[in-house]
Design a protein around this motif. Structure first.
Motif, PDB file in Angstrom:
ATOM      1  N   LEU A  62      -9.614  -9.054   1.788  1.00  0.00           N
ATOM      2  CA  LEU A  62      -8.525  -8.142   1.509  1.00  0.00           C
ATOM      3  C   LEU A  62      -7.253  -7.829   2.431  1.00  0.00           C
ATOM      4  O   LEU A  62      -7.858  -7.730   3.594  1.00  0.00           O
ATOM      5  CB  LEU A  62      -9.415  -6.941   0.950  1.00  0.00           C
ATOM      6  CG  LEU A  62     -10.436  -7.119  -0.358  1.00  0.00           C
ATOM      7  CD1 LEU A  62     -10.981  -5.959  -0.626  1.00  0.00           C
ATOM      8  CD2 LEU A  62      -9.511  -7.561  -1.623  1.00  0.00           C
ATOM      9  N   ALA A  73     -11.459  -1.348   1.045  1.00  0.00           N
ATOM     10  CA  ALA A  73     -11.582  -0.602  -0.268  1.00  0.00           C
ATOM     11  C   ALA A  73     -12.253   0.535  -0.186  1.00  0.00           C
ATOM     12  O   ALA A  73     -13.342   0.741   0.669  1.00  0.00           O
ATOM     13  CB  ALA A  73     -12.250  -1.562  -1.253  1.00  0.00           C
ATOM     14  N   THR A 126     -17.557  -0.555  -2.692  1.00  0.00           N
ATOM     15  CA  THR A 126     -16.796   0.288  -1.800  1.00  0.00           C
ATOM     16  C   THR A 126     -17.158   0.183  -0.261  1.00  0.00           C
ATOM     17  O   THR A 126     -18.257  -0.447   0.100  1.00  0.00           O
ATOM     18  CB  THR A 126     -17.570   1.855  -2.056  1.00  0.00           C
ATOM     19  OG1 THR A 126     -17.401   2.019  -3.471  1.00  0.00           O
ATOM     20  CG2 THR A 126     -17.091   2.857  -1.198  1.00  0.00           C
ATOM     21  N   TYR A 165      -5.992  -1.377  -6.629  1.00  0.00           N
ATOM     22  CA  TYR A 165      -7.448  -0.457  -6.200  1.00  0.00           C
ATOM     23  C   TYR A 165      -7.032   0.518  -5.230  1.00  0.00           C
ATOM     24  O   TYR A 165      -6.128   0.362  -4.763  1.00  0.00           O
ATOM     25  CB  TYR A 165      -8.404  -1.881  -5.636  1.00  0.00           C
ATOM     26  CG  TYR A 165      -7.910  -2.395  -4.350  1.00  0.00           C
ATOM     27  CD1 TYR A 165      -8.402  -1.872  -3.067  1.00  0.00           C
ATOM     28  CD2 TYR A 165      -7.125  -3.478  -4.465  1.00  0.00           C
ATOM     29  CE1 TYR A 165      -7.869  -2.344  -1.787  1.00  0.00           C
ATOM     30  CE2 TYR A 165      -6.705  -4.273  -2.970  1.00  0.00           C
ATOM     31  CZ  TYR A 165      -7.055  -3.516  -2.021  1.00  0.00           C
ATOM     32  OH  TYR A 165      -6.887  -4.122  -0.505  1.00  0.00           O
ATOM     33  N   GLU A 166      -8.148   1.272  -5.018  1.00  0.00           N
ATOM     34  CA  GLU A 166      -8.065   2.319  -3.956  1.00  0.00           C
ATOM     35  C   GLU A 166      -8.446   1.814  -2.849  1.00  0.00           C
ATOM     36  O   GLU A 166      -9.539   1.313  -2.497  1.00  0.00           O
ATOM     37  CB  GLU A 166      -9.132   3.436  -4.511  1.00  0.00           C
ATOM     38  CG  GLU A 166      -8.993   4.629  -3.731  1.00  0.00           C
ATOM     39  CD  GLU A 166     -10.053   5.649  -3.974  1.00  0.00           C
ATOM     40  OE1 GLU A 166     -10.052   6.865  -3.382  1.00  0.00           O
ATOM     41  OE2 GLU A 166     -10.982   5.286  -4.626  1.00  0.00           O
ATOM     42  N   ASN A 167      -7.838   2.041  -1.692  1.00  0.00           N
ATOM     43  CA  ASN A 167      -8.002   1.631  -0.510  1.00  0.00           C
ATOM     44  C   ASN A 167      -8.267   3.149   0.376  1.00  0.00           C
ATOM     45  O   ASN A 167      -7.955   4.002   0.090  1.00  0.00           O
ATOM     46  CB  ASN A 167      -6.789   1.131   0.486  1.00  0.00           C
ATOM     47  CG  ASN A 167      -5.634   1.878   0.374  1.00  0.00           C
ATOM     48  OD1 ASN A 167      -4.452   1.942  -0.700  1.00  0.00           O
ATOM     49  ND2 ASN A 167      -5.410   2.768   1.305  1.00  0.00           N
ATOM     50  N   THR A 212       0.751  -1.104  -0.150  1.00  0.00           N
ATOM     51  CA  THR A 212       0.016   0.010  -0.086  1.00  0.00           C
ATOM     52  C   THR A 212       0.815   1.494   0.052  1.00  0.00           C
ATOM     53  O   THR A 212       1.783   1.329   0.825  1.00  0.00           O
ATOM     54  CB  THR A 212      -0.924   0.131   1.266  1.00  0.00           C
ATOM     55  OG1 THR A 212      -1.695  -1.063   1.042  1.00  0.00           O
ATOM     56  CG2 THR A 212      -1.701   1.183   1.194  1.00  0.00           C
ATOM     57  N   SER A 249     -15.433   0.546  -5.632  1.00  0.00           N
ATOM     58  CA  SER A 249     -15.309  -0.947  -6.076  1.00  0.00           C
ATOM     59  C   SER A 249     -14.279  -0.994  -7.100  1.00  0.00           C
ATOM     60  O   SER A 249     -13.957  -0.025  -7.671  1.00  0.00           O
ATOM     61  CB  SER A 249     -16.865  -1.038  -6.844  1.00  0.00           C
ATOM     62  OG  SER A 249     -17.274  -0.017  -7.522  1.00  0.00           O
TER      63      SER A 249
END
Length: 241
Positions: A184, A188, A211, A238-240, A157, A191
């Motif tokens: 995960l 997140a 999301t 992905y966006e965390n 990350t 999505s």
């Protein structure tokens, strides 16, 4: 008359015989060798100078006053300045936070106007990344009574972005059908769909989440059912939160 003419000839002869007066220019340089170290000066030493064509003596303190302003700085083994154009420094210039080039140094680290650490924190527009490698996470795959072998599950990350990689194999199918759930490495922020492949068949595979999700659903192409020894591999970003 003869005497006068003779005098004229004698004068002319002297003028012709005399050498012409030539102009000369003398170039020279003077070097002062072995000057004492600046740290030994007291400010009252006498230094030879020329002012208005006249020889004078001056002191290091007078020269310093000429350069930075009278009374702003003093010299005594070191130069100490306590004023700017005759105005004393305020405490703000050296201690308390404030505005401007000098006072900004007094602000807290990573605060507005202050110094920024390295790496630059996310809050200051950076990533917070120190160059560390990916780390292992626990996906805990689940599908009915199936059992799994996880060859690798790694992520990294950087700020609000997570890179993820997963390699797992179904070693016993049990009651598993066509949907595997995995955990995960973090939550997140939006999505996403992470693509992959079933290495046993060469078919397409993916997992998706919404999301705020902390788990994902793994699906084979066209919703096909899993079989024993299916080896699915995924990788993506992905966006965390």
């Amino acid at each position: 008359m003869l005497k006068t003419i003779r005098s004229i000839f004698i004068a002319l002869a002297c003028m012709l015989a005399a050498p012409a007066m030539a102009q000369t220019t003398q170039s020279y340089s003077t070097y002062v060798l072995g000057l004492p170290a600046a740290s030994t000066l007291t400010g009252t030493e006498k230094i030879a100078t020329i002012q208005g064509g006249a020889s004078k003596y001056t002191t290091p303190q007078q020269i310093l006053a000429l350069l930075v302003g009278s009374g702003d700085c003093t010299i005594s083994s070191s130069i100490v300045c306590t004023k700017t154009n005759g105005v004393n420094f305020s405490s703000l210039a050296t201690t308390a936070p404030g505005t401007g080039v000098v006072t900004a140094l007094g602000n807290n680290t990573n605060a507005a106007g202050g110094l920024v650490t390295s790496p630059v924190p996310v809050a200051n527009g950076g990533t917070g990344d120190t160059g560390t490698g990916w780390t292992t996470f626990t996906p805990s795959p689940s599908c009915g009574t199936a059992t799994f072998t996880v060859a690798s599950a790694r992520s990294k990350t950087i700020g609000k972005t997570t890179f993820i990689e997963l390699n797992m194999t179904i070693t016993a199918l049990g009651t598993c059908t066509n949907s595997i759930t995995i955990a995960l490495p973090n939550t997140a922020a939006s999505s996403a769909v992470i693509s992959g492949a079933n290495l046993r068949t060469g078919g397409f595979a993916y997992f998706n989440f919404g999301t705020g999700g902390t788990s994902a659903t793994c699906i084979l192409s066209a919703g096909a059912a899993y079989t024993v020894n299916d080896n699915v591999v995924y990788s993506g970003v992905y966006e965390n939160q």
